[in-house]
Design a protein around this motif. Structure first.
Motif, PDB file in Angstrom:
ATOM      1  N   MET A 165       0.834  -1.196   0.000  1.00 25.55           N
ATOM      2  CA  MET A 165       0.000   0.000   0.000  1.00 25.55           C
ATOM      3  C   MET A 165       0.869   1.246   0.000  1.00 25.55           C
ATOM      4  SD  MET A 165      -3.140  -0.911   2.515  1.00 25.55           S
ATOM      5  CE  MET A 165      -2.570  -2.255   3.534  1.00 25.55           C
TER       6      MET A 165
ATOM      7  N   TYR B 264       0.656   5.507   0.383  1.00 26.96           N
ATOM      8  CA  TYR B 264      -0.147   6.686   0.667  1.00 26.96           C
ATOM      9  C   TYR B 264       0.710   7.931   0.518  1.00 26.96           C
ATOM     10  CZ  TYR B 264      -3.662   3.617   2.606  1.00 26.96           C
ATOM     11  OH  TYR B 264      -4.605   2.649   2.775  1.00 26.96           O
TER      12      TYR B 264
ATOM     13  N   PRO C 205     -16.811  -5.343   9.119  1.00 28.03           N
ATOM     14  CA  PRO C 205     -17.231  -4.378   8.092  1.00 28.03           C
ATOM     15  C   PRO C 205     -18.674  -4.531   7.635  1.00 28.03           C
ATOM     16  CG  PRO C 205     -15.846  -6.069   7.117  1.00 28.03           C
ATOM     17  CD  PRO C 205     -15.901  -6.365   8.588  1.00 28.03           C
TER      18      PRO C 205
ATOM     19  N   ASN D 253     -19.160  -0.446   5.877  1.00 26.73           N
ATOM     20  CA  ASN D 253     -18.158  -0.357   4.810  1.00 26.73           C
ATOM     21  C   ASN D 253     -18.483  -1.355   3.709  1.00 26.73           C
ATOM     22  OD1 ASN D 253     -16.289   1.678   5.406  1.00 26.73           O
ATOM     23  ND2 ASN D 253     -15.321   0.418   6.970  1.00 26.73           N
ATOM     24  N   MET D 254     -18.923  -2.550   4.111  1.00 29.17           N
ATOM     25  CA  MET D 254     -19.252  -3.567   3.117  1.00 29.17           C
ATOM     26  C   MET D 254     -20.438  -3.107   2.290  1.00 29.17           C
ATOM     27  SD  MET D 254     -19.672  -7.632   3.623  1.00 29.17           S
ATOM     28  CE  MET D 254     -21.384  -7.772   4.096  1.00 29.17           C
TER      29      MET D 254
ATOM     30  N   CYS E  83     -19.186  -0.206  -0.014  1.00 28.21           N
ATOM     31  CA  CYS E  83     -18.192  -0.470  -1.063  1.00 28.21           C
ATOM     32  C   CYS E  83     -18.448  -1.755  -1.820  1.00 28.21           C
ATOM     33  CB  CYS E  83     -16.805  -0.612  -0.451  1.00 28.21           C
ATOM     34  SG  CYS E  83     -16.273   0.809   0.453  1.00 28.21           S
ATOM     35  N   CYS E  84     -19.136  -2.701  -1.214  1.00 30.86           N
ATOM     36  CA  CYS E  84     -19.100  -4.059  -1.747  1.00 30.86           C
ATOM     37  C   CYS E  84     -20.438  -4.537  -2.272  1.00 30.86           C
ATOM     38  CB  CYS E  84     -18.630  -5.022  -0.667  1.00 30.86           C
ATOM     39  SG  CYS E  84     -17.070  -4.557   0.085  1.00 30.86           S
TER      40      CYS E  84
ATOM     41  N   TYR F 110     -11.122  -0.815  16.489  1.00 27.07           N
ATOM     42  CA  TYR F 110     -10.833  -0.869  15.055  1.00 27.07           C
ATOM     43  C   TYR F 110     -11.955  -0.243  14.222  1.00 27.07           C
ATOM     44  CZ  TYR F 110     -10.125  -2.112  10.308  1.00 27.07           C
ATOM     45  OH  TYR F 110     -10.013  -2.009   8.943  1.00 27.07           O
TER      46      TYR F 110
ATOM     47  N   SER G  77     -10.983   2.264  11.499  1.00 26.86           N
ATOM     48  CA  SER G  77     -11.248   2.045  10.075  1.00 26.86           C
ATOM     49  C   SER G  77     -11.966   3.253   9.482  1.00 26.86           C
ATOM     50  CB  SER G  77     -12.022   0.743   9.840  1.00 26.86           C
ATOM     51  OG  SER G  77     -13.387   0.917  10.081  1.00 26.86           O
TER      52      SER G  77
ATOM     53  N   ASN H 165     -13.257  -6.791  -2.664  1.00 28.72           N
ATOM     54  CA  ASN H 165     -13.795  -5.471  -2.321  1.00 28.72           C
ATOM     55  C   ASN H 165     -13.733  -5.253  -0.828  1.00 28.72           C
ATOM     56  OD1 ASN H 165     -14.556  -4.121  -4.677  1.00 28.72           O
ATOM     57  ND2 ASN H 165     -16.369  -5.395  -4.913  1.00 28.72           N
ATOM     58  N   MET H 166     -14.015  -6.296  -0.065  1.00 29.45           N
ATOM     59  CA  MET H 166     -13.980  -6.168   1.386  1.00 29.45           C
ATOM     60  C   MET H 166     -12.558  -5.905   1.850  1.00 29.45           C
ATOM     61  SD  MET H 166     -15.705  -8.563   4.268  1.00 29.45           S
ATOM     62  CE  MET H 166     -14.456  -9.823   4.479  1.00 29.45           C
TER      63      MET H 166
ATOM     64  N   ARG I 226     -10.191  -4.590   0.171  1.00 28.57           N
ATOM     65  CA  ARG I 226      -9.728  -3.280  -0.303  1.00 28.57           C
ATOM     66  C   ARG I 226     -10.341  -2.141   0.503  1.00 28.57           C
ATOM     67  NH1 ARG I 226     -11.685  -3.122  -5.742  1.00 28.57           N
ATOM     68  NH2 ARG I 226     -13.318  -1.720  -5.089  1.00 28.57           N
ATOM     69  N   CYS I 227     -11.649  -2.247   0.767  1.00 30.95           N
ATOM     70  CA  CYS I 227     -12.361  -1.105   1.351  1.00 30.95           C
ATOM     71  C   CYS I 227     -12.593  -1.246   2.840  1.00 30.95           C
ATOM     72  CB  CYS I 227     -13.737  -0.966   0.725  1.00 30.95           C
ATOM     73  SG  CYS I 227     -13.734  -0.761  -1.018  1.00 30.95           S
ATOM     74  N   CYS I 228     -12.599  -2.464   3.346  1.00 32.52           N
ATOM     75  CA  CYS I 228     -13.156  -2.663   4.685  1.00 32.52           C
ATOM     76  C   CYS I 228     -12.125  -3.129   5.689  1.00 32.52           C
ATOM     77  CB  CYS I 228     -14.283  -3.677   4.640  1.00 32.52           C
ATOM     78  SG  CYS I 228     -15.555  -3.289   3.441  1.00 32.52           S
TER      79      CYS I 228
ATOM     80  N   LEU J  91      -4.920   0.677  -2.721  1.00 31.80           N
ATOM     81  CA  LEU J  91      -5.586   0.101  -1.550  1.00 31.80           C
ATOM     82  C   LEU J  91      -5.699  -1.409  -1.641  1.00 31.80           C
ATOM     83  CD1 LEU J  91      -8.359   2.788  -1.105  1.00 31.80           C
ATOM     84  CD2 LEU J  91      -6.457   2.353   0.430  1.00 31.80           C
TER      85      LEU J  91
END
Lengths: 363, 363
Positions: free
Chosen positions: A1, A3, A167, A170-171, A174-175, A337, A341, B170-171, B173-175, B362
């Motif tokens: 990763m 940044y 998650p 977030n899931m 994003c998912c 967390y 997150s 996806n999880m 990467r994002c979560c 990510l």
């Protein structure tokens, strides 16, 4: 990763109980154990500790390690700490210069999510981000606060409110792009699940609750757990965030575990099933309904396997078969967390130059 | 959800078997059933159907509904279809004007992921995005292709390769931002799990495999499933993408289910356990190791409940307790959704103006 290095994220903590202290511990003493957090550059400009006192240092940032040491040693910030300041949470939210307000106070059903709602509203109105681990704001005022965040092009994040850091939101954000959520089902309250597990081993409810308090999983007021209020808050948040509902815990068809006898629990167990407190949200025409109720769960069902303080959620969508997310043996790390997150989400958002409204638009 | 209207995403499909046809069905005939896909504006500029022929129309786009009708009726594109063109997959990847190449051909272990790797390399070299449902490219050439995508500031997405559309990558990467993945474990091959379930009911392996082929879950070559190659490809992808490994299926300590007798299966079942083909990846010092092996799973373990064509994955990280993601009764919709979710990711990325390298950074 990789940044890009940018300015630190300036944080205002409201509340410095178990979760706040755990976050502080991870970000200071234990930081080297977690290489994935390397890119998170956080500057704590204030901690509103209420009974512990408050610390404010907008210029240099509060010394988080020192704050943690003091609270662990004296259960309060030291009166000689140069950053001590007399300021209320609401004043802090309204006047201090922060990027993100982190709301870590406890849920209040009686006060319909206040005063946490007011803190978050103040942050969002000023165009600042808000992260809440307190379920109240998103259980009681989701539409208002979400709308405000969108209008102000800022972010409201709340991953910790359901299943700690696992998650869930977030899931969904994003998912599950393109999917429409049709239904949600889960075991979402650690205390009642832990109590039911203890009762299956023959304990009475009172002793099991005391045990849950001892290991620190019960809510501040265990009645919130036992009467299903905590579960109702969580299924409300899920229904609001994932299914576009506008409900609050008082709209949930709720029946907790209060009054359940050890005999009832054992009877179900002897029939090869287990009693579990199940949260549900479903579509009823154009409406979304929600309930919290005890159900007998057969042995070969994923929910039957969730013991002690574990949690589980099943999400049903139009484009996929049901997916089940289970969290095993969560600890304070998991709770911390969730907040971390959300901070990472903000941090990467600010670095990649994504407009924050793009986070909201996907929620 | 609100999306800004932009130019359509121009897609080149390589392969038009079950998955391609399912995607076409969802995007044409069934489109109105899936309101979440409203923002996905896809223009199919070519379909390389191999035995079915190829269709190319860079200007107007291929008529996806017509292509689907023809294949369903004649198992091939009509010779009178005005878009019929004589072109190879590699030529198409190298010369046509698309935004995203969608690789839907079958895994080849013998050819070490080729020719799909070459198609994707061609797309990425030209600065185009690539989505692969074929495991080969990410199982055999992850580092190279990922590096190329980063260099060219484009995206390589592959959600469908493990657990169909269930959000694994996806999880991650994002979560799981900030977390370091310590280990992965799962049941990832539908055919062997289905066959084991059938054998528990007394069927012999041959009959169970035939049944799996009949309902369309077996890989093109069932030996890939039975000998653990498909599982090895999947655990390689997971190890590469989630744990920074550089392994391929040939590095996996692999033992499939070939040779297993119905008696072995029943013996384990009678002892209260179930035989399951378990994929694992774990840290061994600075290395990542992976295996695929039969294991006896006790009754009160989440993996024991995964029957038939279901899948499950447990992800262990440094900051959270293990999280378990279970996929129940997947169908072709789930597989198609994996590709659609990647398309939605690209689509929202292009709309919000996120640099595509932020997706890669990510991963």
């Amino acid at each position: 990763m990789s940044y890009k290095k940018t300015k630190p994220l300036r944080a205002l903590f409201i509340g410095f109980g178990h979760v706040g202290q755990q976050i502080a511990k991870i970000l200071t003493r234990e930081r080297d154990n977690f290489p994935g957090l390397a890119s998170l550059d956080l500057k704590t400009i204030a901690i509103i500790g209420r009974s512990k006192g408050n610390l404010v240092n907008e210029k240099e940032g509060v010394d988080l390690r020192k704050a943690l040491d003091e609270v662990e040693e004296m259960k309060t910030f030291s009166s000689s700490n140069p950053d001590r300041r007399d300021i209320s949470a609401l004043e802090a939210a309204r006047s201090l210069d922060y990027d993100v307000l982190i709301e870590l106070s406890n849920l209040s059903i009686e006060n319909r999510g206040e005063p946490a709602i007011s803190h978050i509203r103040s942050a969002l109105e000023r165009g600042r981000h808000a992260i809440t681990a307190n379920k109240g704001p998103v259980a009681f005022a989701y539409s208002e606060l979400k709308g405000l965040a969108e209008k102000m092009e800022t972010s409201l994040l709340y991953e910790t409110t359901v299943m700690d850091g696992a998650p869930v939101f977030n899931m969904a954000r994003c998912c599950l792009k393109g999917c429409t959520v049709k239904g949600i089902e889960g075991i979402l309250n650690s205390t009642t699940n832990f109590v039911l597990s203890m009762m299956e081993e023959g304990q009475c409810m009172d002793d099991a609750v005391k045990e849950a308090q001892k290991i620190g999983i019960a809510e501040a007021d265990p009645n919130y757990d036992l009467e299903g209020w905590d579960s109702s808050a969580k299924i409300s948040i899920l229904a609001n965030a994932l299914m576009g509902a506008s409900i609050s815990p008082i709209h949930v068809d709720r029946k907790g575990i209060a009054g359940l006898s050890t005999e009832d629990v054992e009877k179900t167990l002897n029939s090869g099933k287990r009693l579990k407190l199940i949260c549900k949200a479903w579509l009823a025409g154009k409406d979304v309904r929600a309930s919290v109720k005890l159900e007998e769960i057969p042995s070969r069902h994923h929910f039957n396997l969730v013991m002690g303080s574990g949690s589980v959620i099943t999400i049903e969508t139009d484009l996929m078969g049901p997916i089940v997310l289970t969290q095993q043996n969560p600890t304070l790390y998991d709770t911390a967390y969730g907040v971390l997150s959300d901070l990472m989400t903000l941090s990467s958002t600010m670095e990649t130059g994504v407009q924050t409204d793009s986070i909201n638009s996907l929620l």
